[in-house]
Design a protein around this motif. Structure first.
Motif, mmCIF file in Angstrom:
data_model
loop_
_atom_site.group_PDB
_atom_site.id
_atom_site.type_symbol
_atom_site.label_atom_id
_atom_site.label_comp_id
_atom_site.label_asym_id
_atom_site.label_seq_id
_atom_site.Cartn_x
_atom_site.Cartn_y
_atom_site.Cartn_z
ATOM 1 N N THR A 8 0.891 -1.055 0.018
ATOM 2 C CA THR A 8 -0.029 -0.053 0.053
ATOM 3 C C THR A 8 0.969 1.427 0.221
ATOM 4 O O THR A 8 1.667 1.484 0.705
ATOM 5 C CB THR A 8 -1.173 0.027 1.225
ATOM 6 N N ARG A 9 0.565 2.249 -1.053
ATOM 7 C CA ARG A 9 1.310 3.431 -1.166
ATOM 8 C C ARG A 9 -0.038 4.502 -0.941
ATOM 9 O O ARG A 9 -1.082 4.051 -0.958
ATOM 10 C CB ARG A 9 1.759 3.574 -2.242
ATOM 11 N N TYR A 10 0.414 5.630 -0.470
ATOM 12 C CA TYR A 10 -0.411 6.983 -0.216
ATOM 13 C C TYR A 10 -0.351 8.133 -1.184
ATOM 14 O O TYR A 10 0.688 8.604 -1.398
ATOM 15 C CB TYR A 10 -0.393 7.313 1.364
ATOM 16 N N SER A 13 -4.669 11.534 1.335
ATOM 17 C CA SER A 13 -5.189 10.364 2.129
ATOM 18 C C SER A 13 -5.597 9.178 1.690
ATOM 19 O O SER A 13 -6.416 8.270 2.047
ATOM 20 C CB SER A 13 -6.258 11.156 2.869
ATOM 21 N N PHE A 14 -5.505 8.986 0.184
ATOM 22 C CA PHE A 14 -5.840 7.727 -0.373
ATOM 23 C C PHE A 14 -4.984 6.700 -0.504
ATOM 24 O O PHE A 14 -3.659 6.875 -0.894
ATOM 25 C CB PHE A 14 -6.342 8.083 -2.203
ATOM 26 N N SER A 15 -5.274 5.457 -0.253
ATOM 27 C CA SER A 15 -4.299 4.526 -0.280
ATOM 28 C C SER A 15 -4.413 3.607 -1.551
ATOM 29 O O SER A 15 -5.438 3.590 -2.137
ATOM 30 C CB SER A 15 -4.482 3.326 1.080
ATOM 31 N N VAL A 17 -3.146 0.390 -4.010
ATOM 32 C CA VAL A 17 -2.594 -0.965 -3.770
ATOM 33 C C VAL A 17 -1.737 -1.235 -5.020
ATOM 34 O O VAL A 17 -2.302 -1.027 -6.080
ATOM 35 C CB VAL A 17 -3.718 -2.008 -3.673
ATOM 36 N N GLU A 29 -9.944 0.387 -6.719
ATOM 37 C CA GLU A 29 -9.616 0.607 -5.241
ATOM 38 C C GLU A 29 -9.767 2.117 -5.172
ATOM 39 O O GLU A 29 -10.304 2.608 -4.077
ATOM 40 C CB GLU A 29 -8.599 -0.211 -4.603
ATOM 41 N N LEU A 30 -8.871 2.570 -5.801
ATOM 42 C CA LEU A 30 -8.736 4.255 -5.679
ATOM 43 C C LEU A 30 -9.857 4.787 -5.964
ATOM 44 O O LEU A 30 -10.442 5.732 -5.444
ATOM 45 C CB LEU A 30 -7.714 4.558 -6.645
ATOM 46 N N GLN A 33 -12.603 4.667 -3.251
ATOM 47 C CA GLN A 33 -12.092 5.609 -2.152
ATOM 48 C C GLN A 33 -12.686 7.106 -2.560
ATOM 49 O O GLN A 33 -13.194 7.705 -1.774
ATOM 50 C CB GLN A 33 -10.742 5.575 -1.663
#
Length: 129
Positions: A8-10, A13-15, A17, A29-30, A33
Protein backbone atom coordinates in the motif's frame (compact mmCIF):
# COMPACT_ATOMS: atom_id res chain seq x y z
CA UNK A 1 8.01 -16.67 -11.12
CA UNK A 2 7.88 -13.84 -8.60
CA UNK A 3 5.87 -14.20 -5.42
CA UNK A 4 3.08 -11.67 -5.49
CA UNK A 5 2.39 -9.41 -2.55
CA UNK A 6 0.30 -6.29 -2.38
CA UNK A 7 1.81 -3.18 -0.88
CA UNK A 8 0.00 0.00 0.00
CA UNK A 9 1.19 3.45 -0.97
CA UNK A 10 -0.53 6.75 -0.27
CA UNK A 11 -1.51 9.61 -2.53
CA UNK A 12 -2.67 12.30 -0.14
CA UNK A 13 -5.18 10.48 2.09
CA UNK A 14 -5.96 7.77 -0.46
CA UNK A 15 -4.33 4.37 -0.23
CA UNK A 16 -3.31 2.73 -3.48
CA UNK A 17 -2.57 -0.96 -3.76
CA UNK A 18 0.34 -2.13 -5.90
CA UNK A 19 1.29 -5.71 -6.74
CA UNK A 20 4.95 -6.51 -6.32
CA UNK A 21 5.00 -9.17 -9.04
CA UNK A 22 4.39 -6.76 -11.92
CA UNK A 23 4.05 -3.31 -10.34
CA UNK A 24 0.39 -3.01 -11.38
CA UNK A 25 -1.96 -0.80 -9.34
CA UNK A 26 -5.60 -1.45 -8.42
CA UNK A 27 -7.44 1.45 -10.04
CA UNK A 28 -10.84 0.27 -8.83
CA UNK A 29 -9.78 0.61 -5.18
CA UNK A 30 -8.66 4.20 -5.70
CA UNK A 31 -11.93 4.96 -7.48
CA UNK A 32 -13.99 3.40 -4.66
CA UNK A 33 -12.22 5.61 -2.13
CA UNK A 34 -12.64 8.72 -4.29
CA UNK A 35 -16.36 8.11 -4.79
CA UNK A 36 -16.88 7.54 -1.05
CA UNK A 37 -15.70 11.05 -0.14
CA UNK A 38 -18.68 13.35 0.29
CA UNK A 39 -18.57 16.26 -2.15
CA UNK A 40 -16.25 14.60 -4.65
CA UNK A 41 -17.70 14.40 -8.15
CA UNK A 42 -18.57 10.75 -8.86
CA UNK A 43 -16.47 9.02 -11.47
CA UNK A 44 -17.08 5.77 -13.34
CA UNK A 45 -14.34 3.40 -14.46
CA UNK A 46 -16.23 2.69 -17.69
CA UNK A 47 -16.12 6.39 -18.67
CA UNK A 48 -12.34 6.36 -18.39
CA UNK A 49 -11.79 2.99 -20.06
CA UNK A 50 -14.17 3.67 -22.97
CA UNK A 51 -12.88 7.14 -23.82
CA UNK A 52 -11.12 7.66 -27.15
CA UNK A 53 -8.18 9.23 -25.32
CA UNK A 54 -7.69 6.14 -23.16
CA UNK A 55 -7.98 3.82 -26.17
CA UNK A 56 -5.32 5.79 -28.03
CA UNK A 57 -3.11 5.83 -24.94
CA UNK A 58 -3.44 2.04 -24.50
CA UNK A 59 -2.38 1.47 -28.12
CA UNK A 60 0.63 3.75 -27.72
CA UNK A 61 1.55 2.20 -24.38
CA UNK A 62 1.26 -1.34 -25.78
CA UNK A 63 3.56 -0.40 -28.65
CA UNK A 64 6.09 1.23 -26.31
CA UNK A 65 6.01 -1.68 -23.83
CA UNK A 66 6.42 -4.17 -26.70
CA UNK A 67 9.46 -2.27 -27.97
CA UNK A 68 11.00 -2.06 -24.50
CA UNK A 69 10.36 -5.74 -23.73
CA UNK A 70 11.35 -6.86 -27.22
CA UNK A 71 8.18 -8.94 -27.38
CA UNK A 72 4.57 -8.26 -28.24
CA UNK A 73 2.60 -6.76 -25.37
CA UNK A 74 -1.14 -6.52 -26.00
CA UNK A 75 -3.45 -3.86 -24.68
CA UNK A 76 -5.21 -6.60 -22.70
CA UNK A 77 -1.97 -7.16 -20.77
CA UNK A 78 -1.87 -3.53 -19.61
CA UNK A 79 -5.30 -3.63 -18.00
CA UNK A 80 -6.49 -6.71 -16.12
CA UNK A 81 -10.08 -6.85 -14.87
CA UNK A 82 -10.83 -9.32 -12.08
CA UNK A 83 -14.48 -9.86 -11.21
CA UNK A 84 -15.37 -10.30 -7.56
CA UNK A 85 -16.27 -13.82 -6.43
CA UNK A 86 -18.81 -15.15 -4.01
CA UNK A 87 -17.16 -16.59 -0.92
CA UNK A 88 -18.35 -17.74 2.50
CA UNK A 89 -17.57 -14.25 3.80
CA UNK A 90 -19.52 -12.53 0.99
CA UNK A 91 -18.62 -11.24 -2.42
CA UNK A 92 -15.08 -9.98 -2.99
CA UNK A 93 -14.62 -6.63 -4.69
CA UNK A 94 -13.95 -6.25 -8.41
CA UNK A 95 -10.41 -5.17 -9.21
CA UNK A 96 -8.96 -3.40 -12.20
CA UNK A 97 -5.18 -3.86 -12.23
CA UNK A 98 -3.41 -1.23 -14.33
CA UNK A 99 0.06 -0.86 -15.75
CA UNK A 100 1.74 1.89 -13.66
CA UNK A 101 1.68 4.42 -16.52
CA UNK A 102 -1.99 3.77 -17.21
CA UNK A 103 -2.69 4.07 -13.47
CA UNK A 104 -1.02 7.48 -13.34
CA UNK A 105 -3.14 8.63 -16.29
CA UNK A 106 -6.26 7.21 -14.60
CA UNK A 107 -5.52 8.85 -11.25
CA UNK A 108 -4.96 12.21 -12.96
CA UNK A 109 -8.26 11.82 -14.86
CA UNK A 110 -10.25 11.60 -11.62
CA UNK A 111 -10.03 15.32 -10.82
CA UNK A 112 -7.70 18.29 -11.69
CA UNK A 113 -6.94 19.05 -8.03
CA UNK A 114 -6.20 15.37 -7.45
CA UNK A 115 -4.02 15.42 -10.59
CA UNK A 116 -1.65 17.79 -8.78
CA UNK A 117 -1.45 15.35 -5.86
CA UNK A 118 -0.73 12.47 -8.26
CA UNK A 119 2.05 14.42 -9.95
CA UNK A 120 3.47 15.34 -6.54
CA UNK A 121 3.34 11.66 -5.51
CA UNK A 122 5.15 10.57 -8.68
CA UNK A 123 7.73 13.29 -8.24
CA UNK A 124 8.34 12.68 -4.53
CA UNK A 125 8.10 8.88 -4.48
CA UNK A 126 9.54 7.86 -7.81
CA UNK A 127 11.78 10.60 -9.16
CA UNK A 128 13.29 12.51 -6.25
CA UNK A 129 15.73 10.58 -4.09
Amino acid sequence: MKTNQEMTRYIDSFSVVQRTSDGYFDGSELLRQWNNVEGNPRRQMSKFLESDNTSEFLKALAEDESHRAKMLIGENQLLIKVKGRNTKEGKTLDKVWMNPLLFIKFAMWINPAFEVKVLRFVYDEMIRY
